[in-house]
Design an enzyme around this catalytic site. Structure first.
Site, PDB file in Angstrom:
ATOM      1  N   SER A 153      -7.949  -0.407  12.677  1.00 56.08           N
ATOM      2  CA  SER A 153      -8.461   0.611  12.072  1.00 56.08           C
ATOM      3  C   SER A 153      -9.670   0.864  13.923  1.00 56.08           C
ATOM      4  O   SER A 153      -9.733  -0.830  14.857  1.00 56.08           O
ATOM      5  CB  SER A 153      -9.779   0.664  11.378  1.00 56.08           C
ATOM      6  OG  SER A 153     -10.567   1.955  11.552  1.00 56.08           O
ATOM      7  N   ASP A 206      -2.232  -7.384  -6.681  1.00 57.22           N
ATOM      8  CA  ASP A 206      -3.425  -7.748  -6.417  1.00 57.22           C
ATOM      9  C   ASP A 206      -3.475  -8.369  -4.671  1.00 57.22           C
ATOM     10  O   ASP A 206      -3.267  -9.493  -5.638  1.00 57.22           O
ATOM     11  CB  ASP A 206      -4.190  -7.378  -7.664  1.00 57.22           C
ATOM     12  CG  ASP A 206      -6.261  -7.472  -7.512  1.00 57.22           C
ATOM     13  OD1 ASP A 206      -6.210  -6.627  -6.223  1.00 57.22           O
ATOM     14  OD2 ASP A 206      -6.780  -7.614  -8.304  1.00 57.22           O
ATOM     15  N   LEU A 207      -3.976  -7.722  -4.175  1.00 53.81           N
ATOM     16  CA  LEU A 207      -4.062  -8.444  -2.699  1.00 53.81           C
ATOM     17  C   LEU A 207      -5.536  -9.647  -3.224  1.00 53.81           C
ATOM     18  O   LEU A 207      -5.274 -10.254  -2.209  1.00 53.81           O
ATOM     19  CB  LEU A 207      -4.401  -7.608  -1.564  1.00 53.81           C
ATOM     20  CG  LEU A 207      -2.714  -7.285  -0.943  1.00 53.81           C
ATOM     21  CD1 LEU A 207      -2.750  -5.905  -0.131  1.00 53.81           C
ATOM     22  CD2 LEU A 207      -1.703  -7.968  -0.769  1.00 53.81           C
ATOM     23  N   LYS A 267     -11.019  -5.868   9.432  1.00 58.96           N
ATOM     24  CA  LYS A 267     -10.375  -4.896  10.296  1.00 58.96           C
ATOM     25  C   LYS A 267     -10.190  -5.923  12.056  1.00 58.96           C
ATOM     26  O   LYS A 267      -9.170  -6.021  12.691  1.00 58.96           O
ATOM     27  CB  LYS A 267     -10.834  -3.495  10.861  1.00 58.96           C
ATOM     28  CG  LYS A 267     -10.189  -2.602   9.719  1.00 58.96           C
ATOM     29  CD  LYS A 267      -9.209  -2.639   9.185  1.00 58.96           C
ATOM     30  CE  LYS A 267      -9.139  -0.948   7.932  1.00 58.96           C
ATOM     31  NZ  LYS A 267      -7.485  -1.426   7.416  1.00 58.96           N
ATOM     32  N   GLY A 320       0.987  -1.211  -0.308  1.00 56.04           N
ATOM     33  CA  GLY A 320       0.266  -0.214   0.104  1.00 56.04           C
ATOM     34  C   GLY A 320       0.942   1.382  -0.213  1.00 56.04           C
ATOM     35  O   GLY A 320       0.900   1.948   0.354  1.00 56.04           O
ATOM     36  N   SER A 348      -0.051   5.770  -1.806  1.00 55.15           N
ATOM     37  CA  SER A 348      -0.632   6.902  -1.010  1.00 55.15           C
ATOM     38  C   SER A 348      -0.791   6.396  -0.043  1.00 55.15           C
ATOM     39  O   SER A 348      -0.739   5.128   0.750  1.00 55.15           O
ATOM     40  CB  SER A 348      -1.888   7.134  -1.944  1.00 55.15           C
ATOM     41  OG  SER A 348      -3.232   5.954  -2.244  1.00 55.15           O
ATOM     42  N   GLY A 349      -1.545   8.703   1.105  1.00 57.07           N
ATOM     43  CA  GLY A 349      -2.193   7.480   2.515  1.00 57.07           C
ATOM     44  C   GLY A 349      -0.824   6.944   3.346  1.00 57.07           C
ATOM     45  O   GLY A 349       0.443   7.763   3.337  1.00 57.07           O
ATOM     46  N   ASP A 357       2.273  -2.155  -4.419  1.00 58.92           N
ATOM     47  CA  ASP A 357       0.699  -1.646  -4.662  1.00 58.92           C
ATOM     48  C   ASP A 357       0.138  -2.045  -5.664  1.00 58.92           C
ATOM     49  O   ASP A 357       0.855  -2.396  -7.035  1.00 58.92           O
ATOM     50  CB  ASP A 357       0.382  -0.490  -4.029  1.00 58.92           C
ATOM     51  CG  ASP A 357      -0.561   0.664  -3.197  1.00 58.92           C
ATOM     52  OD1 ASP A 357      -1.448   0.201  -4.538  1.00 58.92           O
ATOM     53  OD2 ASP A 357       0.067   1.159  -2.975  1.00 58.92           O
ATOM     54  N   TYR A 361     -16.051  -3.615   5.766  1.00 59.27           N
ATOM     55  CA  TYR A 361     -14.498  -2.845   7.019  1.00 59.27           C
ATOM     56  C   TYR A 361     -14.756  -3.586   8.259  1.00 59.27           C
ATOM     57  O   TYR A 361     -13.292  -3.437   8.504  1.00 59.27           O
ATOM     58  CB  TYR A 361     -14.919  -1.381   6.554  1.00 59.27           C
ATOM     59  CG  TYR A 361     -13.480  -0.703   6.344  1.00 59.27           C
ATOM     60  CD1 TYR A 361     -12.449  -0.776   5.904  1.00 59.27           C
ATOM     61  CD2 TYR A 361     -14.117  -0.013   7.849  1.00 59.27           C
ATOM     62  CE1 TYR A 361     -11.664   0.469   5.996  1.00 59.27           C
ATOM     63  CE2 TYR A 361     -13.031   0.772   8.203  1.00 59.27           C
ATOM     64  CZ  TYR A 361     -11.711   0.973   7.629  1.00 59.27           C
ATOM     65  OH  TYR A 361     -10.830   1.466   7.959  1.00 59.27           O
TER      66      TYR A 361
END
Length: 270
Positions: free
Chosen positions: A121, A55-56, A165, A16, A19-20, A40, A161
């Site tokens: 998260s 590609d995960l 997490k 990843g 970005s971010g 990524d 999501y």
């Protein structure tokens, strides 16, 4: 103490990294003198030792990426992820199934003193109420078996999501017990709202009042750099006795929730 974190000449992998938080982590590690290998779906422009498109959602893509990295790996940073605006099964693939598969394939390249840090998260805070269900899902060994289980249990997956997490949190604690016997540590972070390109997706799918509540008591979103530092610390030699930890990086949100100063109802728009 000039190399407190101990990354100089260490060989690290960051998923990843486009970005971010992943990009911020890769930048920080480069500044610390690490040899950084990035993974990524989108090409990263940082001056990495190598970059591999992965590609995960596809275990074959993950296997090829690990083979390309090769060699010894001192630290793995699992920073790739999708928000809840993507199809739920894709979110589960990237955020957990692919992340677990990548980690399992990297482990043979890692030895005593190495470490793994993953991004979970605060959206996974409900994990403690779902441990039996999460443990059952974690018992599905391998990418395909896990995804078959998810396809057959949409009530477990939900929007993808939060469940993904929660899985990262419980998997981290579970795996920490066996890996440490090999001298390998694993931890995860629980970021609060962070101003990354992904935030636009959260804003489109979440009430503004909920995002505002999740930013208490500091009353602002974190920056990607503020998330990169804790990740780098967890995988550093300075954290050699830190294992199986779910590290809250949320400006004090969890502290407020645990002591009743933040009302849980605010997270449900109430």
């Amino acid at each position: 103490m000039t190399d407190f974190l101990g990354y100089k000449n260490k060989r690290v992998v960051v998923s990843g990294c486009f970005s971010g938080m992943g990009e911020a982590t890769a930048k920080l590690l480069l500044a610390q003198g690490a040899e950084v290998h990035g993974l990524d779906y989108k090409e990263c422009k940082l001056p990495l030792a190598s970059f591999t498109n992965v590609d995960l959602r596809d275990p074959a893509s993950i296997d090829a990426a690990v083979q390309k990295v090769g060699g010894k790996v001192d630290a793995l940073f699992n920073c790739a992820g999708l928000p809840q605006t993507f199809p739920a099964l894709d979110v589960m693939k990237v955020n957990f199934a692919g992340t677990r598969h990548l980690t399992e394939k990297m482990l043979p390249l890692m030895g005593e003193g190495s470490a793994i840090a993953s991004i979970s998260s605060n959206g996974g805070l409900g994990w403690s109420r779902r441990v039996p269900d999460l443990m059952k899902a974690l018992g599905q060994q391998g990418f395909e078996a896990f995804m078959t289980y998810c396809e057959g249990n949409p009530e477990f997956v939900r929007e993808g999501y939060s469940t993904s997490k929660e899985l990262i949190i419980v998997w981290t604690m579970l795996l920490s017990q066996s890996l440490i016997k090999k001298g390998i540590r694993i931890n995860c972070t629980l970021p609060g709202p962070t101003q990354t390109p992904m935030m636009a997706h959260f804003e489109s799918a979440t009430k503004a009042s909920v995002l505002e509540a999740a930013a208490q008591p500091i009353n602002r979103r974190s920056t990607p750099d503020e998330q990169a530092g804790p990740l780098a610390f967890l995988n550093s030699s300075a954290a050699s006795y830190v294992n199986g930890v779910c590290f809250y990086v949320d400006g004090g949100f969890m502290g407020g929730l645990a002591t009743g100063q933040i009302d849980m109802r605010s997270l449900m728009g109430g």
